[in-house]
Scaffold this active site. Structure first.
Site, PDB file in Angstrom:
ATOM      1  CE  LYS A 194      -3.860  -2.402   2.438  1.00 43.05           C
ATOM      2  NZ  LYS A 194      -4.539  -2.685   3.573  1.00 43.05           N
ATOM      3  CD  GLN A 225      -3.761  -4.332   6.796  1.00 45.15           C
ATOM      4  OE1 GLN A 225      -3.541  -3.382   6.255  1.00 45.15           O
ATOM      5  NE2 GLN A 225      -4.176  -5.260   6.250  1.00 45.15           N
ATOM      6  CG  ASP A 271      -9.689  -0.755   4.689  1.00 41.78           C
ATOM      7  OD1 ASP A 271      -9.235  -1.007   3.316  1.00 41.78           O
ATOM      8  OD2 ASP A 271      -9.065  -1.061   5.631  1.00 41.78           O
TER       9      ASP A 271
END
Length: 341
Positions: free
Chosen positions: A85, A129, A152
Site C-alpha cells: 500500500k 489493518q 477501506d
C-alpha cells in the site's frame, strides 16, 4: 439411374465435409485458451490516473492526500500488505504513515487513537489493518473510523449506503473486481453471475455490486447474481457455476473451481490468495481458489494469481484515498439523525 447415384454421392460428400468442418471448428475452439486479465497493468493505469490528479494538486501549492494506517501487533502478512500500500502511495504522491501498536494494546487505547486521527484535518484516509488481535472487537473498531475517512469502506454507514446505491466508499477488493470487468469490456448487464464466498468485506459487496441497478451512483452491474458459501452442497454449487457467465471466487479454498464446473467462454475472477507447497519444487507458492491450468482451457477470461485482483485492491485504495481528500463522499445529510457533530 447413374445420375441419381451421383447426386446422392455429392450430397453425402457435402454432409461429410460439413461435419468435418464443424468438428474441426469445435476442436479449434477448445484449443483456444482464456484471455488473461492483467490486473497489474490495469492497476498501473488507475494509479497513473490518481498520480496525475495529485500532481495537479501539488502543482497548485496544496498539500497532497495523506493516508494513516494503524497496525496492532506484528502480523507478517499484514506488514506485507501495508508495504504494498505504501509503495503505491509513494508512486501516486499520497503521503502515508504507519502507526504500529504493541499487540497488547487495549481496545480503548486503540479507539482513543482512532478518534484523534478522525479529528486531524491533515489525515484524509484512515484504516486499521485487519486482522486485529482477538481481544479487540473488529466491528467496533471499523465503526469507530470516521465514515468520510473510511477508505477501506468497512464502516456500517458506508456499507449501508452502497447497498442502497448511494455514493459511498466501496471496499477496495470488490471495487477492483468491478473495475477489472469494466475496463476489460466484459458485459455484466443481464448476465448470470455466481459469487463463491459471502464475507462481509469481499463476497457480499461483490454480489451487491454485480446485481444492483447500474443507473445509480454505484454504477452496478445489473447481473442476475447467486451467492454460494460453505454450506452450499457441492452438487448444487456445480449447478450454479455451470450456468454462470461470470464467476467470482473468494473462499480461501485452493483449486475449488475446476474446468468441469464451468461453461465454455465464461469469465473467471479469482480473488483467492493461498500459499501451498509446490509438489515439483517442494517450495511454497501462491495460488488462487481456481484450478488455473485446467480452467484457462475452457474460460473466455480469467485472472491469474498473483497478478490479478491483488494489485487492483491496492490501486482502488489509492483511488478511495483521493476521493476522501476531495470530499467526494460525505455524510452531512445523515449527521443530525445519527447525532454526529
Amino acid at each position: 439411374m447413374t445420375s441419381v447415384l451421383n447426386t446422392i454421392f455429392r450430397q453425402c460428400r457435402s454432409v461429410h465435409s460439413t461435419q468435418v468442418i464443424q468438428r474441426s471448428l469445435s476442436l479449434s475452439a477448445r484449443c483456444l485458451t482464456a484471455k488473461i486479465i492483467d490486473g497489474t497493468a490495469i492497476a498501473k493505469t488507475i494509479k497513473d490516473e490518481v498520480k496525475a490528479e495529485i500532481d495537479e494538486i501539488k502543482a497548485a501549492g496544496k498539500i497532497p492526500p495523506h493516508l494513516s494506517v494503524i497496525l496492532v501487533g506484528e502480523n507478517p502478512a499484514s506488514k506485507t500488505y501495508i508495504k504494498n500500500k505504501f509503495k503505491a502511495a509513494e508512486y501516486t504522491g499520497i503521503t502515508s504513515e504507519l502507526i504500529n501498536l504493541p499487540i497488547d494494546t487495549t481496545e480503548e487505547e486503540l479507539l482513543k487513537l482512532i478518534n484523534k486521527l478522525n479529528n486531524d484535518d491533515n489525515v484524509h484516509g484512515l484504516l486499521v489493518q485487519l486482522p486485529v488481535p482477538e481481544h479487540i472487537t473488529e466491528k467496533r473498531v471499523m465503526n469507530s473510523v470516521a465514515p468520510h475517512k473510511d477508505v477501506d469502506g468497512f464502516h456500517t454507514l458506508n456499507v449501508g449506503c452502497f447497498c442502497v446505491d448511494e455514493k459511498a466508499f466501496i471496499p477496495a477488493t470488490p471495487a477492483g473486481v468491478m473495475e477489472m470487468l469494466r475496463r476489460t469490456g466484459i458485459e455484466t448487464f443481464g448476465k448470470n453471475a455466481v459469487v463463491c464466498g459471502r464475507s462481509k468485506n469481499v463476497g457480499m459487496p461483490i454480489a451487491m455490486l454485480l446485481h444492483a441497478d447500474g443507473i445509480y451512483e454505484t454504477e452496478a452491474g445489473d447481473a442476475t447474481t447467486t451467492i454460494c458459501h460453505r454450506y452450499t452442497p457441492p452438487e448444487q454449487l456445480r449447478v450454479f457455476t455451470k450456468t454462470a457467465d461470470i464467476i467470482v471466487v473468494a473462499t480461501g479454498i485452493p483449486g475449488l473451481i475446476k474446468a468441469d464446473m464451468i461453461k465454455e467462454g465464461c469469465t473467471i475472477i479469482d480473488v483467492g490468495i493461498n500459499r501451498v507447497k509446490d509438489e515439483k519444487t517442494g517450495k511454497m507458492k501462491m495460488v488462487g481458489d481456481v484450478d488455473f491450468e485446467g480452467v484457462k482451457e475452457k474460460a473466455g477470461y480469467i485472472t491469474p494469481v498473483p497478478g490479478g485482483v491483488g494489485p487492483m485492491t491496492v490501486a482502488m485504495l489509492m483511488k478511495n484515498t483521493l476521493q476522501a481528500y476531495k470530499k467526494e463522499v460525505n455524510f452531512d445529510h445523515y449527521k443530525s439523525s445519527l447525532g454526529l457533530s
